[in-house]
Design an enzyme around this catalytic site. Structure first.
Site, PDB file in Angstrom:
ATOM      1  N   SER A 184       0.850  -1.354  -0.123  1.00 14.45           N
ATOM      2  CA  SER A 184      -0.161  -0.040   0.010  1.00 14.45           C
ATOM      3  C   SER A 184       1.101   1.319   0.012  1.00 14.45           C
ATOM      4  O   SER A 184       1.626   1.274  -0.922  1.00 14.45           O
ATOM      5  CB  SER A 184      -0.818   0.001   1.129  1.00 14.45           C
ATOM      6  OG  SER A 184      -1.993   0.938   1.130  1.00 14.45           O
TER       7      SER A 184
ATOM      8  N   ASP B 249      -9.511  -5.072  -5.083  1.00 16.47           N
ATOM      9  CA  ASP B 249      -8.745  -3.911  -4.247  1.00 16.47           C
ATOM     10  C   ASP B 249      -9.282  -2.724  -5.088  1.00 16.47           C
ATOM     11  O   ASP B 249      -8.770  -2.661  -6.416  1.00 16.47           O
ATOM     12  CB  ASP B 249      -7.270  -4.079  -4.217  1.00 16.47           C
ATOM     13  CG  ASP B 249      -6.678  -3.043  -3.492  1.00 16.47           C
ATOM     14  OD1 ASP B 249      -7.362  -2.281  -2.970  1.00 16.47           O
ATOM     15  OD2 ASP B 249      -5.542  -3.201  -3.422  1.00 16.47           O
TER      16      ASP B 249
ATOM     17  N   HIS C  47      -7.251  -5.924  -0.399  1.00 17.82           N
ATOM     18  CA  HIS C  47      -6.029  -5.077   0.091  1.00 17.82           C
ATOM     19  C   HIS C  47      -5.954  -5.607   1.521  1.00 17.82           C
ATOM     20  O   HIS C  47      -6.840  -6.216   2.149  1.00 17.82           O
ATOM     21  CB  HIS C  47      -6.630  -3.891   0.170  1.00 17.82           C
ATOM     22  CG  HIS C  47      -5.655  -2.614   0.343  1.00 17.82           C
ATOM     23  ND1 HIS C  47      -4.833  -2.083  -0.697  1.00 17.82           N
ATOM     24  CD2 HIS C  47      -5.080  -2.052   1.497  1.00 17.82           C
ATOM     25  CE1 HIS C  47      -3.840  -1.421  -0.211  1.00 17.82           C
ATOM     26  NE2 HIS C  47      -4.079  -1.159   1.154  1.00 17.82           N
TER      27      HIS C  47
END
Length: 327
Positions: free
Chosen positions: A166, A261, A291
C-alpha cells in the site's frame, strides 16, 4: 482498514472473506472509531492487527536500532546465522497514517524465512504529523546507511531490495526514484504489494471494489492522500505519485495485485509504465484477494501462495551465488 462489512462479497476467496469479517468484528467493538482521536485509533488498529501478526517463522535474531543522520528506527530480522545476508528493506502500509513494525511483524518474518534474507523494517514518521517528503527522506537515509554501514551489521550493501504494501509500495518505488534523481544507483529490486501510486483515483477498480467488504474504500484513500501531501503543490509531484514519474532506470519489480482492491488498476498501470520504460516486471494477480490480504497468511492458502511466489522471485534477484557475493 474499514470497521464494518456491508455485504457478502461473493467474489472473495472464502478465507479472505473470513479475514475481512474477523477484522471488521474486532473494529466493531469500537462503534465510535472514526470519531476517536488519531492516537486512539492507532492504538486500536494495533490491537486489532495483533492476532494476525502472531505466529509464523521464528528468527535466528532480531534487533532494533536507530540509524543514519535522521535517526530512523529500524528492526532487523535475521533468519539464520550467516555472516553476511542479502537485505529486503520493508516499508509497512497504512495510508502513511496507521500501522507500524508490530502490525507487520509476521509479514516481515515470513519474507525473511522464505527468501533467506535479512529484513530491515523501517519505522518511518506517520502522517498527518509528518507530511511528504519526510517519510521518503527517512527511507532514503536508511538506504544510504545500509550502503555505508550495513556490512558492519552483517548486511550485504551490494544486495539490497526494497518492498512494501500500500503506502509502503509507493514509498519503495519513490525511494528508488529519489536515488536516481540524486545521481545514485537504485537498489537491486522492488517488491510491491498492492501499492498506492496515483492520488487521482480515476480508475474503474475504485468504483467496482469501493465498499467495506473489500477492506479499503475510495473515501479512505482520499483521507490518506490528504494526510500525506502538504497541499495542492504536491498533487503532481512524481515522488508523491510515482505513476507520474519518469521511471526509466528502476530495478526489476514484482507486483502482487489483489484483484478485489480499489488500487488494482493503478498497480496494473504502474506495471505497464515500467514495462514501457524497459524495466523488467513480474506481475501476479490474486483473484478473490482484497487489500491487506497477505496479513491473513495464518488462515489463507491464497496469501501463503502469494508470499511464496514473491519470495521465490526475491531470492532470484538478490540471493543467487550467496557465497561469492558475500565475500
Amino acid at each position: 482498514m474499514n470497521q464494518t462489512t456491508a455485504g457478502v462479497a461473493d467474489d472473495l476467496d472464502p478465507d479472505i472473506r473470513r479475514f475481512q469479517r474477523e477484522v471488521a468484528a474486532a473494529y466493531g467493538r469500537y462503534p465510535e472509531f472514526e470519531r476517536l482521536p488519531l492516537a486512539e485509533r492507532r492504538r486500536i488498529a494495533e490491537e486489532v492487527r495483533a492476532p494476525w501478526a502472531a505466529g509464523g517463522p521464528a528468527m535466528f535474531g532480531t534487533e532494533t536500532l536507530k540509524v543514519g543522520p535522521l535517526d530512523v528506527r529500524v528492526r532487523i530480522y535475521r533468519p539464520d546465522a550467516r555472516a553476511m545476508l542479502p537485505v529486503l528493506m520493508y516499508v509497512h502500509g497504512g495510508g502513511w497514517t496507521m500501522f507500524s513494525l508490530d502490525t507487520h511483524d509476521r509479514l516481515m518474518r515470513e519474507y525473511a524465512a522464505r527468501a533467506g534474507v535479512a529484513v530491515v523494517g523501517i519505522d518511518y514518521s506517520l502522517s498527518p504529523e509528518a507530511k511528504f517528503p519526510l517519510a521518503l527522506d527517512e527511507i532514503v537515509s536508511v538506504v544510504r546507511w545500509l550502503r555505508v554501514d550495513g556490512a558492519a551489521h552483517g548486511l550485504d550493501p551490494q544486495r539490497i531490495a526494497i518492498g512494501g504494501d500500500s503506502a509502503g509500495g509507493n514509498l519503495s518505488v519513490a525511494a528508488n526514484l529519489a536515488l536516481l534523481q540524486d545521481g545514485d544507483a537504485p537498489l537491486s529490486a522492488i517488491l510491491v504489494n498492492y501499492g498506492a501510486f496515483d492520488q487521482r483515483a480515476a480508475y474503474p477498480s475504485y468504483q467496482r471494489y469501493d465498499g467495506p467488504e473489500y477492506n479499503l474504500t475510495t473515501a479512505e484513500m482520499g483521507v490518506f492522500w490528504t494526510n500525506y501531501l502538504r497541499g495542492p503543490q504536491d498533487r503532481g509531484a512524481p515522488l508523491a505519485s510515482p505513476l507520474l514519474a519518469e521511471v526509466k532506470g528502476l530495478p526489476p519489480t514484482f507486483f502482487a495485485i489483489a484483484v478485489c482492491d480499489v488500487l488494482a488498476d493503478e498497480n496494473r498501470a504502474m506495471a505497464d509504465r515500467l514495462r514501457a520504460a524497459g524495466v523488467p516486471v513480474t506481475l501476479r494477480e490474486y483473484a478473490g484477494a482484497t487489500h491487506s490480504f497477505l496479513e491473513a497468511v495464518s488462515i489463507s492458502p491464497l496469501a501463503d501462495r502469494a508470499l511464496a511466489e514473491a519470495s521465490t522471485w526475491l531470492t532470484g534477484q538478490i540471493c543467487i551465488d550467496n557465497d561469492n557475493n558475500s565475500q
